[in-house]
Enzyme design. Structure first.
Site, PDB file in Angstrom:
ATOM      1  N   ASP A  12      48.695  35.388  52.046  1.00 35.35           N
ATOM      2  CA  ASP A  12      48.174  36.710  52.427  1.00 35.35           C
ATOM      3  C   ASP A  12      49.277  37.689  52.815  1.00 35.35           C
ATOM      4  O   ASP A  12      49.089  38.549  53.678  1.00 35.35           O
ATOM      5  CB  ASP A  12      47.151  36.589  53.585  1.00 35.35           C
ATOM      6  CG  ASP A  12      46.118  35.532  53.298  1.00 35.35           C
ATOM      7  OD1 ASP A  12      45.604  35.543  52.172  1.00 35.35           O
ATOM      8  OD2 ASP A  12      45.848  34.690  54.170  1.00 35.35           O
ATOM      9  N   HIS A  40      44.041  37.520  45.743  1.00 34.22           N
ATOM     10  CA  HIS A  40      44.983  38.631  45.615  1.00 34.22           C
ATOM     11  C   HIS A  40      44.213  39.919  45.462  1.00 34.22           C
ATOM     12  O   HIS A  40      43.420  40.056  44.541  1.00 34.22           O
ATOM     13  CB  HIS A  40      45.880  38.435  44.377  1.00 34.22           C
ATOM     14  CG  HIS A  40      46.852  37.313  44.536  1.00 34.22           C
ATOM     15  ND1 HIS A  40      47.572  36.804  43.494  1.00 34.22           N
ATOM     16  CD2 HIS A  40      47.222  36.612  45.621  1.00 34.22           C
ATOM     17  CE1 HIS A  40      48.342  35.830  43.945  1.00 34.22           C
ATOM     18  NE2 HIS A  40      48.144  35.693  45.228  1.00 34.22           N
ATOM     19  N   THR A 237      48.306  23.284  51.378  1.00 30.97           N
ATOM     20  CA  THR A 237      47.421  23.217  50.218  1.00 30.97           C
ATOM     21  C   THR A 237      47.960  22.148  49.257  1.00 30.97           C
ATOM     22  O   THR A 237      48.953  21.478  49.565  1.00 30.97           O
ATOM     23  CB  THR A 237      47.266  24.615  49.564  1.00 30.97           C
ATOM     24  OG1 THR A 237      46.237  24.526  48.562  1.00 30.97           O
ATOM     25  CG2 THR A 237      48.557  25.123  48.932  1.00 30.97           C
ATOM     26  N   ASP A 331      53.345  49.577  57.770  1.00 29.22           N
ATOM     27  CA  ASP A 331      52.543  50.664  58.364  1.00 29.22           C
ATOM     28  C   ASP A 331      51.591  50.158  59.447  1.00 29.22           C
ATOM     29  O   ASP A 331      51.238  50.905  60.358  1.00 29.22           O
ATOM     30  CB  ASP A 331      51.750  51.384  57.266  1.00 29.22           C
ATOM     31  CG  ASP A 331      50.899  50.425  56.431  1.00 29.22           C
ATOM     32  OD1 ASP A 331      51.476  49.450  55.921  1.00 29.22           O
ATOM     33  OD2 ASP A 331      49.683  50.640  56.318  1.00 29.22           O
ATOM     34  N   SER A 411      56.620  48.124  51.489  1.00 32.73           N
ATOM     35  CA  SER A 411      55.276  48.581  51.161  1.00 32.73           C
ATOM     36  C   SER A 411      54.660  49.211  52.399  1.00 32.73           C
ATOM     37  O   SER A 411      54.694  48.635  53.489  1.00 32.73           O
ATOM     38  CB  SER A 411      54.468  47.381  50.675  1.00 32.73           C
ATOM     39  OG  SER A 411      53.110  47.646  50.778  1.00 32.73           O
TER      40      SER A 411
HETATM   41  P1  IMP Z   1      42.886  24.580  50.486  1.00 31.60           P
HETATM   42  O1  IMP Z   1      43.975  25.151  49.651  1.00 31.60           O
HETATM   43  O2  IMP Z   1      41.555  25.224  50.266  1.00 31.60           O
HETATM   44  O3  IMP Z   1      42.824  23.084  50.398  1.00 31.60           O
HETATM   45  O4  IMP Z   1      43.229  24.907  52.020  1.00 31.60           O
HETATM   46  C1  IMP Z   1      44.338  24.322  52.672  1.00 31.60           C
HETATM   47  C2  IMP Z   1      44.983  25.304  53.625  1.00 31.60           C
HETATM   48  O5  IMP Z   1      45.621  26.340  52.901  1.00 31.60           O
HETATM   49  C3  IMP Z   1      44.010  25.992  54.575  1.00 31.60           C
HETATM   50  O6  IMP Z   1      44.672  26.198  55.797  1.00 31.60           O
HETATM   51  C4  IMP Z   1      43.743  27.316  53.888  1.00 31.60           C
HETATM   52  O7  IMP Z   1      43.299  28.298  54.777  1.00 31.60           O
HETATM   53  C5  IMP Z   1      45.114  27.610  53.324  1.00 31.60           C
HETATM   54  N1  IMP Z   1      45.122  28.479  52.147  1.00 31.60           N
HETATM   55  C6  IMP Z   1      44.917  28.117  50.865  1.00 31.60           C
HETATM   56  N2  IMP Z   1      45.065  29.164  50.054  1.00 31.60           N
HETATM   57  C7  IMP Z   1      45.382  30.217  50.812  1.00 31.60           C
HETATM   58  C8  IMP Z   1      45.697  31.598  50.531  1.00 31.60           C
HETATM   59  O8  IMP Z   1      45.732  32.053  49.396  1.00 31.60           O
HETATM   60  N3  IMP Z   1      45.952  32.372  51.628  1.00 31.60           N
HETATM   61  C9  IMP Z   1      45.984  31.890  52.886  1.00 31.60           C
HETATM   62  N4  IMP Z   1      45.718  30.614  53.173  1.00 31.60           N
HETATM   63  C10 IMP Z   1      45.418  29.782  52.166  1.00 31.60           C
END
Ligand code: IMP
Length: 422
Positions: A12, A40, A237, A331, A411
């Site tokens: 994020d 995204h 992840t 910002d 940005s």
């Molecule tokens: P999973 O990828 O759904 O298995 O989640 C595993 C961890 O990664 C959790 O803490 C999610 O919140 C985090 N996570 C997975 N993808 C994102 C992302 O795109 N942004 C922020 N956190 C993510």
């Protein structure tokens, strides 16, 4: 020219916007890892595109979106995104290409993800419940099913029945409703019909693009702190987010990549569980969450807020060999009187680097902070670095000098044009 854009924190960071900006000149924009756990957001012409699987750069007219073999695909989600773009008049023939080697996220993976999370109780990981962990687990234990098999339906059906039969037994143990196999098979036949025009061996296409010196942009999903090997396992992840993931997830060599962009959000956010050393939760955190719209693109969960953790980001830049910085959401800090930055950790009185910490240590470390004076001027319309308020310049320069990576983009708002090129 080859470029890679990655998130240097917990996801994020605003990668989608930076990718969309850099993709203006790209011939190909490539996703190579993760699945629809990623979110995204790209805003073009006032319209918001919350992509989960679609490469964000595809919104540029001449850019081809590539979903490489390292991505795991929930066909239902991908089809929704395809239909959204088609409804806007975009013809995706030869504009979207998908590797047949991609593994499929099955309905039983999603059910298992949820069942495991519920069973973990107070030790839950906070996954997105999109089936990511179970799909990658099946991939490496040879129980996965690839898109390739969907186009060899006899084999697909045999494997699906076998796997769903086993998974249904596990789901029953968790006291969760089993998957309806016959109904799902009908759905997958329909998915096959819709996805067929886009599935093609992506490797020769990308290799030829490299040989012809085309402009290729690799689009990282998630942040390095979530990498399955280098993140804070198990609060991570299922895929490799670092530069090496490009080779396994698309086939292309990493030694040809010219620019490796670390996207650094000017503060920290986190969705999901696990320690975040700089986390705080007071009025200032609340202001940052609301002003920065810090709610998950995928799950809508409120994001946890922390000060910028340069100890962690420094590690992310080292392990990915970052050579450019894009600092986002600067910002959002406007109006905050004192801004803190973590420049190291201390554990039981001794300094400890990020890489020396597992989740046990990271939950206990004390961040060492440096405090900066804030600024009050609205910076959203500023187009030049030296026109930014002095305190803002000091803050950004410090980030760059601490990380030993030059800032190239600042940005200052969610829209495509709100970028200061340094
Ligand atoms: P999973 O990828 O759904 O298995 O989640 C595993 C961890 O990664 C959790 O803490 C999610 O919140 C985090 N996570 C997975 N993808 C994102 C992302 O795109 N942004 C922020 N956190 C993510």
């Amino acid at each position: 020219m080859m470029q890679f854009v990655f998130g240097s924190q917990w996801g994020d960071e605003g990668k989608g916007k930076i990718v969309d900006f850099l993709a203006a000149k790209a011939d190909y924009t490539v996703r190579f890892h993760g699945g629809n756990n990623a979110g995204h957001t790209v805003i073009v012409g006032g319209k918001k595109y919350p992509f989960h699987l679609m490469p964000s750069g595809i919104l540029n007219k001449k850019t081809v979106g590539v979903i490489g073999n390292g991505v795991i695909i929930d066909p239902e989600v991908l089809i929704t995104e395809i239909k959204q773009l088609q409804a806007e008049g975009m013809d995706l023939t030869n504009k979207l290409i998908i590797s047949p080697r991609c593994h499929l996220i099955m309905p039983y993976h999603k059910a298992l993800d949820e069942a495991y999370e519920n069973a973990r109780g107070k030790n839950k990981l906070g996954t997105t419940k999109r089936g990511i962990g179970p799909t990658f687990a099946d991939k490496v234990s040879y129980n996965g099913i690839r898109l390739y098999e969907l186009f060899n339906f006899k084999y697909f059906e045999e494997k699906f029945r076998f796997q769903a039969g086993i998974k249904n037994k596990i789901l029953t143990l968790f006291k969760v409703a089993p998957i309806e196999i016959e109904r799902e098979l009908i759905k997958f036949k329909e998915y096959r019909r819709i996805l067929a025009p886009y599935v093609i061996d992506t490797f020769p296409i990308l290799s030829e693009a490299v040989a012809k010196k085309k402009h290729i942009l690799f689009e990282g999903a998630h942040g390095v702190m979530l990498d399955v090997d280098w993140g804070l396992y198990p609060y991570c992840t299922g895929s490799n987010i670092i530069t090496g993931g490009i080779n396994t997830g698309s086939g292309l060599p990493i030694n040809k990549i010219d620019k490796i962009w670390a996207v650094v959000k000017a503060y920290t956010t986190r969705v999901g569980e696990g320690p975040v050393p700089t986390e705080f939760d007071d009025e200032v955190a609340h202001t940052i969450r609301e002003q920065g719209h810090e709610y998950g693109t995928t799950t809508g969960r409120p994001r946890r807020i922390g000060w910028l953790d340069l100890e962690a980001v420094k590690f992310a830049c080292q392990i990915t060999s970052a050579n450019c910085l894009a600092i986002t959401k600067t910002d959002i800090l406007t109006g905050i009187k004192k801004i803190k930055v973590c420049i190291g950790y201390r554990l039981e009185g001794k300094k400890i680097p990020y890489s020396g910490c597992g989740y046990v240590e990271l939950a206990k470390v004390e961040p060492i902070y440096k405090t900066f004076n804030g600024w009050t001027e609205d910076i959203r319309m500023i187009a030049k670095f030296n026109k930014l308020p002095k305190n803002c310049q000091i803050y950004l320069r410090f980030i760059s000098s601490f990380l030993k990576v030059p800032v190239k983009i600042v940005s200052t708002g969610p829209e495509r044009e709100r970028n200061i090129i340094v």
